[in-house]
Design a protein around this motif. Structure first.
Motif, PDB file in Angstrom:
ATOM      1  N   GLU A 127       1.111  -1.181   0.072  1.00  0.00           N
ATOM      2  CA  GLU A 127      -0.291  -0.463  -0.131  1.00  0.00           C
ATOM      3  C   GLU A 127       0.641   1.146  -0.255  1.00  0.00           C
ATOM      4  OE1 GLU A 127      -3.001   0.558  -0.370  1.00  0.00           O
ATOM      5  OE2 GLU A 127      -3.663  -1.552  -0.984  1.00  0.00           O
ATOM      6  N   CYS A 128       1.622   1.163   0.598  1.00  0.00           N
ATOM      7  CA  CYS A 128       2.910   2.410   1.181  1.00  0.00           C
ATOM      8  C   CYS A 128       3.910   2.567  -0.759  1.00  0.00           C
ATOM      9  CB  CYS A 128       3.662   2.957   2.206  1.00  0.00           C
ATOM     10  SG  CYS A 128       2.904   2.731   4.176  1.00  0.00           S
ATOM     11  N   GLU A 129       3.923   1.683  -0.868  1.00  0.00           N
ATOM     12  CA  GLU A 129       3.958   1.857  -2.185  1.00  0.00           C
ATOM     13  C   GLU A 129       3.744   2.496  -3.364  1.00  0.00           C
ATOM     14  OE1 GLU A 129       5.187  -1.935  -3.335  1.00  0.00           O
ATOM     15  OE2 GLU A 129       7.026  -2.164  -2.817  1.00  0.00           O
ATOM     16  N   HIS A 130       2.106   2.642  -3.365  1.00  0.00           N
ATOM     17  CA  HIS A 130       1.363   2.691  -4.823  1.00  0.00           C
ATOM     18  C   HIS A 130       0.738   3.783  -4.260  1.00  0.00           C
ATOM     19  CE1 HIS A 130       1.601  -0.769  -7.225  1.00  0.00           C
ATOM     20  NE2 HIS A 130       1.836  -1.647  -5.764  1.00  0.00           N
ATOM     21  N   GLU A 131       0.461   4.447  -2.812  1.00  0.00           N
ATOM     22  CA  GLU A 131       0.062   5.413  -2.186  1.00  0.00           C
ATOM     23  C   GLU A 131       0.862   6.175  -1.341  1.00  0.00           C
ATOM     24  OE1 GLU A 131      -5.320   5.846  -0.023  1.00  0.00           O
ATOM     25  OE2 GLU A 131      -4.282   4.374  -0.724  1.00  0.00           O
ATOM     26  N   THR A 132       0.159   7.931  -0.813  1.00  0.00           N
ATOM     27  CA  THR A 132       0.961   8.265   0.656  1.00  0.00           C
ATOM     28  C   THR A 132      -0.294   8.514   1.173  1.00  0.00           C
ATOM     29  OG1 THR A 132       2.124   9.893  -1.726  1.00  0.00           O
ATOM     30  CG2 THR A 132       2.069  10.194   0.639  1.00  0.00           C
ATOM     31  N   PHE A 133       0.487   8.199   2.648  1.00  0.00           N
ATOM     32  CA  PHE A 133      -0.330   7.731   3.565  1.00  0.00           C
ATOM     33  C   PHE A 133       0.608   9.196   4.816  1.00  0.00           C
ATOM     34  CE2 PHE A 133      -0.623   4.092   2.394  1.00  0.00           C
ATOM     35  CZ  PHE A 133      -2.273   3.455   2.033  1.00  0.00           C
ATOM     36  N   ASP A 134      -0.244  10.125   5.217  1.00  0.00           N
ATOM     37  CA  ASP A 134       0.093  10.957   6.188  1.00  0.00           C
ATOM     38  C   ASP A 134       0.654  10.200   7.686  1.00  0.00           C
ATOM     39  OD1 ASP A 134      -0.661  12.899   5.029  1.00  0.00           O
ATOM     40  OD2 ASP A 134      -2.629  12.572   5.993  1.00  0.00           O
ATOM     41  N   GLY A 135       0.597   8.536   7.695  1.00  0.00           N
ATOM     42  CA  GLY A 135       0.918   8.169   8.555  1.00  0.00           C
ATOM     43  C   GLY A 135       0.298   6.926   8.976  1.00  0.00           C
ATOM     44  N   VAL A 136       1.673   6.025   9.743  1.00  0.00           N
ATOM     45  CA  VAL A 136       1.391   3.857   9.635  1.00  0.00           C
ATOM     46  C   VAL A 136       0.667   3.859  11.421  1.00  0.00           C
ATOM     47  CG1 VAL A 136       2.054   1.833   8.882  1.00  0.00           C
ATOM     48  CG2 VAL A 136       2.218   3.703   7.285  1.00  0.00           C
ATOM     49  N   LEU A 137      -0.125   3.181  11.024  1.00  0.00           N
ATOM     50  CA  LEU A 137       0.322   2.800  13.161  1.00  0.00           C
ATOM     51  C   LEU A 137       0.043   0.935  12.179  1.00  0.00           C
ATOM     52  CD1 LEU A 137      -3.847   3.898  13.975  1.00  0.00           C
ATOM     53  CD2 LEU A 137      -1.458   4.309  14.763  1.00  0.00           C
ATOM     54  N   MET A 138       1.204   0.805  12.970  1.00  0.00           N
ATOM     55  CA  MET A 138       2.430  -0.291  12.759  1.00  0.00           C
ATOM     56  C   MET A 138       2.547  -1.049  13.395  1.00  0.00           C
ATOM     57  SD  MET A 138       3.117  -2.221  10.358  1.00  0.00           S
ATOM     58  CE  MET A 138       3.867  -1.102   9.237  1.00  0.00           C
ATOM     59  N   ASP A 139       1.431  -2.463  13.420  1.00  0.00           N
ATOM     60  CA  ASP A 139       0.846  -4.281  14.703  1.00  0.00           C
ATOM     61  C   ASP A 139       2.508  -4.633  14.424  1.00  0.00           C
ATOM     62  OD1 ASP A 139       0.847  -5.576  16.222  1.00  0.00           O
ATOM     63  OD2 ASP A 139      -1.067  -6.187  15.740  1.00  0.00           O
ATOM     64  N   CYS A 140       3.493  -4.693  15.278  1.00  0.00           N
ATOM     65  CA  CYS A 140       4.461  -5.257  15.853  1.00  0.00           C
ATOM     66  C   CYS A 140       4.688  -6.387  15.369  1.00  0.00           C
ATOM     67  CB  CYS A 140       5.342  -5.180  16.625  1.00  0.00           C
ATOM     68  SG  CYS A 140       6.049  -3.438  17.173  1.00  0.00           S
ATOM     69  N   GLN A 141       2.949  -7.518  15.339  1.00  0.00           N
ATOM     70  CA  GLN A 141       3.020  -8.961  15.395  1.00  0.00           C
ATOM     71  C   GLN A 141       2.434  -9.058  14.402  1.00  0.00           C
ATOM     72  OE1 GLN A 141       5.424 -11.229  16.577  1.00  0.00           O
ATOM     73  NE2 GLN A 141       6.604  -8.975  17.537  1.00  0.00           N
ATOM     74  N   MET A 142       2.842  -9.505  12.643  1.00  0.00           N
ATOM     75  CA  MET A 142       1.915  -9.848  12.009  1.00  0.00           C
ATOM     76  C   MET A 142       1.793 -10.595  10.869  1.00  0.00           C
ATOM     77  SD  MET A 142       0.205  -5.764  10.263  1.00  0.00           S
ATOM     78  CE  MET A 142       2.158  -5.345  10.137  1.00  0.00           C
ATOM     79  N   PRO A 143       1.031 -12.022  10.661  1.00  0.00           N
ATOM     80  CA  PRO A 143       1.187 -12.393   9.693  1.00  0.00           C
ATOM     81  C   PRO A 143       1.943 -12.184   8.377  1.00  0.00           C
ATOM     82  CG  PRO A 143      -0.936 -12.297   9.409  1.00  0.00           C
ATOM     83  CD  PRO A 143      -0.447 -11.593  10.903  1.00  0.00           C
ATOM     84  N   GLU A 144       2.327 -12.648   7.780  1.00  0.00           N
ATOM     85  CA  GLU A 144       3.195 -12.355   6.108  1.00  0.00           C
ATOM     86  C   GLU A 144       4.535 -11.460   6.541  1.00  0.00           C
ATOM     87  OE1 GLU A 144       2.072 -13.524   3.455  1.00  0.00           O
ATOM     88  OE2 GLU A 144       0.115 -14.191   4.430  1.00  0.00           O
ATOM     89  N   MET A 145       4.490 -10.386   6.961  1.00  0.00           N
ATOM     90  CA  MET A 145       5.683 -10.037   7.137  1.00  0.00           C
ATOM     91  C   MET A 145       5.432  -9.157   8.945  1.00  0.00           C
ATOM     92  SD  MET A 145       7.784  -6.660   5.432  1.00  0.00           S
ATOM     93  CE  MET A 145       8.041  -7.741   3.810  1.00  0.00           C
ATOM     94  N   ASP A 146       6.296  -9.314   9.634  1.00  0.00           N
ATOM     95  CA  ASP A 146       5.796  -8.362  11.131  1.00  0.00           C
ATOM     96  C   ASP A 146       6.447  -6.576  11.177  1.00  0.00           C
ATOM     97  OD1 ASP A 146       8.663  -7.747  11.426  1.00  0.00           O
ATOM     98  OD2 ASP A 146       8.955  -9.807  12.528  1.00  0.00           O
ATOM     99  N   GLY A 147       5.892  -6.332  11.288  1.00  0.00           N
ATOM    100  CA  GLY A 147       6.202  -4.138  11.499  1.00  0.00           C
ATOM    101  C   GLY A 147       7.664  -4.006  11.575  1.00  0.00           C
ATOM    102  N   TYR A 148       8.435  -4.453  12.350  1.00  0.00           N
ATOM    103  CA  TYR A 148       9.506  -4.192  12.391  1.00  0.00           C
ATOM    104  C   TYR A 148      10.324  -4.344  10.635  1.00  0.00           C
ATOM    105  CZ  TYR A 148       9.045  -5.219  17.179  1.00  0.00           C
ATOM    106  OH  TYR A 148       8.287  -5.507  18.559  1.00  0.00           O
TER     107      TYR A 148
END
Length: 131
Positions: free
Chosen positions: A17-38
């Protein structure tokens, strides 16, 4: 809360999403499937280069010693431990992101893995905090 939110379910989706769209901010969960927040934060920061720096606010369920430092070292700008109270979330968003009426904005990306029964803010899932 006076922000527009777009919700994705994992870190890989957040990066895409960040590759295709510009956001004012991101709320990033640290523990997620596929790729973690770190890792997702590292990818986002690498793609930003020396240009615009999107504020990334970490959300983590562990809240253990060293979590804040790990989030900041990963390139996140701030840190909130779950369960997050609405007032805490509002304060962090206000600190890093201007409300919609203050400037034209793409909104806030929420990269969250919300498990069944996950308590985030005042007994609600973060995804329900859209306004």
């Amino acid at each position: 809360l006076e922000y527009d939110f777009k919700v994705v379910e994992n870190g890989l989706d957040a990066v895409q999403e960040c590759e295709h769209e510009t956001f004012d901010g991101v709320l990033m969960d640290c523990q997620m499937p596929e790729m973690d927040g770190y890792k997702a934060t590292a990818w986002i920061r690498a793609r930003e280069g020396n240009g615009r720096r999107t504020p990334i606010i970490a959300l983590t369920a562990s809240g253990s010693t060293g979590d804040r430092e790990r989030c900041l070292a990963a390139g996140m700008d701030d840190y909130l431990a779950k369960p997050v109270r609405r007032e805490q979330l509002a304060a962090a968003l206000h600190k890093w992101i201007r409300p919609v009426e203050a400037a034209p904005a793409a909104g806030v990306l929420e990269a969250l893995h919300v498990a069944e029964g996950d308590q985030v803010a005042e007994g609600q899932h973060v995804a329900t905090l859209r306004s």
